[in-house]
Write a protein that holds these residues in place. Structure first.
Motif, PDB file in Angstrom:
ATOM      1  N   VAL A   4       0.869  -1.170   0.000  1.00  0.00           N
ATOM      2  CA  VAL A   4       0.000   0.000   0.000  1.00  0.00           C
ATOM      3  C   VAL A   4       0.908   1.222   0.000  1.00  0.00           C
ATOM      4  O   VAL A   4       1.740   1.372   0.908  1.00  0.00           O
ATOM      5  CB  VAL A   4      -0.914   0.015   1.246  1.00  0.00           C
ATOM      6  N   THR A   5       0.759   2.052  -1.000  1.00  0.00           N
ATOM      7  CA  THR A   5       1.631   3.219  -1.158  1.00  0.00           C
ATOM      8  C   THR A   5       0.833   4.492  -1.018  1.00  0.00           C
ATOM      9  O   THR A   5      -0.181   4.670  -1.703  1.00  0.00           O
ATOM     10  CB  THR A   5       2.310   3.185  -2.542  1.00  0.00           C
ATOM     11  N   GLN A   6       1.303   5.366  -0.150  1.00  0.00           N
ATOM     12  CA  GLN A   6       0.639   6.653   0.051  1.00  0.00           C
ATOM     13  C   GLN A   6       1.505   7.792  -0.481  1.00  0.00           C
ATOM     14  O   GLN A   6       2.729   7.737  -0.411  1.00  0.00           O
ATOM     15  CB  GLN A   6       0.381   6.908   1.540  1.00  0.00           C
ATOM     16  N   CYS A  23      -3.716   7.147  -2.303  1.00  0.00           N
ATOM     17  CA  CYS A  23      -3.360   5.811  -1.837  1.00  0.00           C
ATOM     18  C   CYS A  23      -3.492   4.837  -3.002  1.00  0.00           C
ATOM     19  O   CYS A  23      -4.499   4.868  -3.741  1.00  0.00           O
ATOM     20  CB  CYS A  23      -4.288   5.409  -0.703  1.00  0.00           C
ATOM     21  N   GLN A  25      -2.899   0.627  -3.984  1.00  0.00           N
ATOM     22  CA  GLN A  25      -2.575  -0.708  -3.501  1.00  0.00           C
ATOM     23  C   GLN A  25      -2.462  -1.694  -4.650  1.00  0.00           C
ATOM     24  O   GLN A  25      -3.197  -1.611  -5.630  1.00  0.00           O
ATOM     25  CB  GLN A  25      -3.623  -1.196  -2.472  1.00  0.00           C
ATOM     26  N   TRP A  34      -9.412   4.882   5.059  1.00  0.00           N
ATOM     27  CA  TRP A  34      -8.612   6.028   5.484  1.00  0.00           C
ATOM     28  C   TRP A  34      -8.827   6.245   6.976  1.00  0.00           C
ATOM     29  O   TRP A  34      -9.960   6.375   7.451  1.00  0.00           O
ATOM     30  CB  TRP A  34      -9.015   7.310   4.744  1.00  0.00           C
ATOM     31  N   ASN A  73      -6.981   2.477  -6.391  1.00  0.00           N
ATOM     32  CA  ASN A  73      -6.746   3.843  -5.923  1.00  0.00           C
ATOM     33  C   ASN A  73      -7.865   4.368  -5.038  1.00  0.00           C
ATOM     34  O   ASN A  73      -9.048   4.198  -5.357  1.00  0.00           O
ATOM     35  CB  ASN A  73      -6.552   4.787  -7.118  1.00  0.00           C
ATOM     36  N   SER A  75      -8.592   7.987  -2.707  1.00  0.00           N
ATOM     37  CA  SER A  75      -8.100   9.318  -2.327  1.00  0.00           C
ATOM     38  C   SER A  75      -8.922   9.895  -1.190  1.00  0.00           C
ATOM     39  O   SER A  75     -10.118   9.608  -1.060  1.00  0.00           O
ATOM     40  CB  SER A  75      -8.165  10.280  -3.523  1.00  0.00           C
ATOM     41  N   CYS A  91      -3.652   5.040   5.093  1.00  0.00           N
ATOM     42  CA  CYS A  91      -4.505   4.276   4.198  1.00  0.00           C
ATOM     43  C   CYS A  91      -4.258   2.795   4.475  1.00  0.00           C
ATOM     44  O   CYS A  91      -3.137   2.412   4.854  1.00  0.00           O
ATOM     45  CB  CYS A  91      -4.155   4.622   2.753  1.00  0.00           C
ATOM     46  N   GLY A 103      -0.445   1.613   4.681  1.00  0.00           N
ATOM     47  CA  GLY A 103       0.598   2.396   4.041  1.00  0.00           C
ATOM     48  C   GLY A 103       1.475   3.038   5.103  1.00  0.00           C
ATOM     49  O   GLY A 103       1.238   2.876   6.304  1.00  0.00           O
ATOM     50  N   THR A 106       0.812   9.614   5.868  1.00  0.00           N
ATOM     51  CA  THR A 106       1.073  10.972   5.364  1.00  0.00           C
ATOM     52  C   THR A 106       0.938  11.923   6.529  1.00  0.00           C
ATOM     53  O   THR A 106      -0.104  11.971   7.182  1.00  0.00           O
ATOM     54  CB  THR A 106       0.067  11.363   4.266  1.00  0.00           C
TER      55      THR A 106
END
Lengths: 111, 111
Positions: A4-6, A23, A25, A34, A73, A75, A91, A103, A106
């Motif tokens: 999972v990338t934020q 976000c 995945q 979130w 995705n 957001s 996320c 993730g 942030t």
């Protein structure tokens, strides 16, 4: 390993400005979430989604919108950022009744 | 009120000592999970443990649903165990993935 990338990793925003946290995945998971974490506290659910093009309100949705344009995705949108929205945002994704994959978070500072 | 109570709020151990972290719930739960938050903030799932006992290395999680509690036992603590341990519950009857987190136990392991 689930991923999972934020983005961004951190952001400074001005009061009243618009902020979008993204976000992505690669787990092929249906569920995405979130959460926000305030210093010294646990996580609280803002919005979540079970399927693309659909979002649900969590426990603290006021002041936030969410968008899930695709399975990968999700957001989080702050239309009018406020000081009280300074926090760390996480996320997460999940498949079925299994564990959450988070993730890296942030860090949002609203000035 | 607070649905998930964690205790203790903080704990200092000497390396090699054991620890027992507690999580108590005010409502009936479907399942619960334990997470570890590294000092730099990232979250790692430790256990998805709806009931009974699970072990992973030096960590053991025990959930007793009827008594609305879960515990995390850390044996032979190491300096690298330092961080925050969070428990989260999924309430009976709530939508999948709507986790409610405790405020966490901050663990510091010293040499």
């Amino acid at each position: 390993e689930a991923a999972v990338t934020q983005s961004p990793r951190s952001k400074v925003a001005v009061t009243g400005g618009k902020v979008t946290l993204s976000c992505h995945q690669t787990n092929n998971h249906d569920y995405m979430y979130w959460y926000r974490q305030d210093t010294g506290h646990g996580l609280r659910l803002i919005h979540y989604s079970y399927v693309a093009d659909s979002t649900e309100k969590g426990d603290i949705p006021d002041g936030y919108k969410a968008s899930r344009p695709s399975q990968e995705n999700f957001s989080l949108i702050l239309e009018l950022a406020s000081l009280s929205q300074t926090a760390v945002y996480f996320c997460a994704s999940r498949v079925g009744a299994e564990t959450l994959y988070f993730g890296s978070g942030t860090r949002l500072t609203v000035l | 009120g607070q649905q998930v109570q964690q205790s203790p709020a903080s704990l200092v151990l000497q390396e090699g000592e054991n620890a027992e972290l507690q999580c108590n719930f005010s409502t009936s739960l479907n399942s619960m999970q334990w997470f570890y938050q590294r000092p730099e903030g990232s979250l790692v799932s430790l256990f998805y443990n709806p009931s009974g006992t699970k072990q992973s290395g030096r960590l053991t999680s025990t959930t007793v649903i009827k008594e609305r509690r879960s515990s995390l036992h850390i044996s032979s603590s190491q300096i690298t165990d330092s961080g925050t341990y969070l428990c989260a519950m999924e309430r009976m009857g709530s939508a999948l993935g709507r986790l409610h987190f405790g405020a966490g136990t901050q663990l510091i392991v010293i040499p």
